[in-house]
Design a protein around this motif. Sequence first.
Motif, mmCIF file in Angstrom:
data_model
loop_
_atom_site.group_PDB
_atom_site.id
_atom_site.type_symbol
_atom_site.label_atom_id
_atom_site.label_comp_id
_atom_site.label_asym_id
_atom_site.label_seq_id
_atom_site.Cartn_x
_atom_site.Cartn_y
_atom_site.Cartn_z
ATOM 1 N N ASN B 112 0.840 -1.207 0.000
ATOM 2 C CA ASN B 112 0.000 0.000 0.000
ATOM 3 C C ASN B 112 0.868 1.247 0.000
ATOM 4 O OD1 ASN B 112 -2.951 0.037 -0.032
ATOM 5 N ND2 ASN B 112 -2.776 -1.540 1.538
ATOM 6 N N CYS B 115 2.102 1.675 -3.455
ATOM 7 C CA CYS B 115 0.984 2.225 -4.235
ATOM 8 C C CYS B 115 0.924 3.740 -4.061
ATOM 9 C CB CYS B 115 -0.317 1.555 -3.785
ATOM 10 S SG CYS B 115 -1.822 2.494 -4.125
ATOM 11 N N ALA B 143 -1.808 1.692 -11.109
ATOM 12 C CA ALA B 143 -3.125 1.110 -10.807
ATOM 13 C C ALA B 143 -3.012 -0.388 -10.562
ATOM 14 C CB ALA B 143 -4.084 1.399 -11.959
ATOM 15 N N ALA B 144 -2.150 -1.041 -11.329
ATOM 16 C CA ALA B 144 -1.965 -2.489 -11.150
ATOM 17 C C ALA B 144 -1.384 -2.784 -9.776
ATOM 18 C CB ALA B 144 -1.052 -3.033 -12.251
ATOM 19 N N CYS B 146 -1.661 -0.852 -7.089
ATOM 20 C CA CYS B 146 -2.674 -0.537 -6.069
ATOM 21 C C CYS B 146 -3.761 -1.615 -6.007
ATOM 22 C CB CYS B 146 -3.292 0.832 -6.339
ATOM 23 S SG CYS B 146 -2.108 2.184 -6.217
ATOM 24 N N ASN B 147 -4.177 -2.077 -7.166
ATOM 25 C CA ASN B 147 -5.204 -3.130 -7.184
ATOM 26 C C ASN B 147 -4.716 -4.382 -6.479
ATOM 27 O OD1 ASN B 147 -7.057 -1.613 -8.529
ATOM 28 N ND2 ASN B 147 -6.471 -2.348 -10.573
ATOM 29 N N TRP B 148 -3.492 -4.734 -6.785
ATOM 30 C CA TRP B 148 -2.949 -5.944 -6.160
ATOM 31 C C TRP B 148 -2.807 -5.756 -4.642
ATOM 32 C CZ3 TRP B 148 2.378 -7.350 -4.566
ATOM 33 C CH2 TRP B 148 2.465 -8.695 -4.208
ATOM 34 N N ASN B 150 -4.526 -3.896 -2.719
ATOM 35 C CA ASN B 150 -5.840 -3.922 -2.062
ATOM 36 C C ASN B 150 -6.438 -5.313 -1.997
ATOM 37 O OD1 ASN B 150 -5.906 -1.204 -1.454
ATOM 38 N ND2 ASN B 150 -6.650 -0.658 -3.497
ATOM 39 N N GLN B 151 -5.937 -6.205 -2.843
ATOM 40 C CA GLN B 151 -6.464 -7.575 -2.825
ATOM 41 C C GLN B 151 -5.705 -8.474 -1.856
ATOM 42 O OE1 GLN B 151 -6.320 -8.879 -6.893
ATOM 43 N NE2 GLN B 151 -7.701 -7.254 -7.566
#
Lengths: 345, 163
Positions: B112, B115, B143-144, B146-148, B150-151
């Motif tokens: 994070n 990110c 974005a990739a 950050c998405n990862w 957050n998952q």
Amino acid sequence: MELSSTPPSNIDPAALRARFTALPQNSDPADQVQLARINLGRQLYFDKRLSRESNQSCNSCHQLTNYGVDNKQYSPGSMPGAIDTPRNTPTVYNAAFQLSQFWDGRAVNLIAQAHGPLVAPKEMALHNLQEAVDIVARVPGYAPEFRQAFPGQQDPVNIENITASIAAFEQGLITPSPWDRYLQGDTAALTPAQKKGLKLYLADGCDTCHAGRDMGGISYQRLGDVYRWGNKSDPGREKVTHSATDFMFFKVPTLRNIAKTGPYFHDGSVPTLTDAIHLMADFQAGQTISDSDAASIAAFLGSMTGTLPASYIAAPAEPPSGSQSAGQSEGNKTSSIRESSGGRS
Amino acid sequence: MKRLLLMVALCGLAALGVGLALGHHPYQGWPPLPPTRPGADIAMVAHPPALVMTTLHKDCYNCHSDHPDLPWYGYVWPSSAQVQDDIHRAGARLNFSEWDQLSPEMSRIRMNQVCTMVSEDKMPIWYYKPFHPEAKVTKQQAAAICNWANQMPIALTTQSASR
């Protein structure tokens, strides 16, 4: 082009929740078996008979009315004598949220941790784990409690159940603090001085390691990362993994209740919190901070001093000994606890 | 005066020559970097998606790993002092080669942070950007990441101590 590489110091609680998590409130479980297990664990935690000289319980070093520590550099044990690679006693509060137990992470969880001090030669110093089982089995009052906590088991008095009960009790040792209220959105929970300290804490990168629910305890880090730490007598995690690359790695300690749990570091060598902050800024982040900034960060860390769960940690009545161990019982009121040891690492 | 300028120019050229010659060698580190732990890299521990891993390798590993690949000016004083100090501090703060030292909770927190830093264009450090336009993290790459992040798994409620 952004000309600053300093991490954002946004102290809005919503932004902070990406890195920090509030502690839950402790409450008795609805499950009666789990409740019985916690109650049994509490009794075992306070029972000094689980040491060679019947003078040492978990609470002797991890004093629950004293934020889970004894404030000594090194805790004395059941037996006299120096300890190999002595370490400062870490707090037992909020330990359940950490990735492992002991300074070097050699126990994967609280159950594994509870095995260690029982037989550590200079801690509770029992000859072996079976001796702990025998001691408990000789106390008539424990039998019904084990049956209640582990229903359906033919012979519930065993080392697995002893340690599981102690761990179940320790899981409830949680100390929510003003910091948690702040994270949950109560921005008045921190004083202006503490908010100033929080900004510095973020700007100086303290949260690189001291983050998460426990403000630490969720990673291993080399002590002396930017500048090499002077005292290298304790190899840290290398002793566990036998990998030279783990030399001087330690589990990052929790900062919860840190204002109350000195002296600091694995060797308990630093008596004051502001000195510890100066050293961390210097050796881990590679920056010198002013006394004023250190004091502000210390003020912020004070917001993590939580409320002790008074009723949860009240010393229970000790199950009376059977005839074989009569006379060994010393009572277990906190006020009667001797200066003794145990459970460090 | 002319003689002094000539000497300065010659020294500069000599330093540049040494730098270019050394530039082909891998960075040894000062203070020495720790040896690599097999299996400790984020690629092995956390298995990021391909785009994330490619981005980390291309844009972050030069400072935030045990395998920095210094440009020529990283070997020529005085720029070398700044570069090597930056790398040393970067490794202390975030090291993708030591990902096995992190719990899942800290793994998510660190990603994070990554990110945030790339989304807000705080990394790479501004004074490296003109020399390394290829290290610019695109919005798609950020974005990739950050998405990862957050998952990734959120903090455990408590340790599985009683189970």
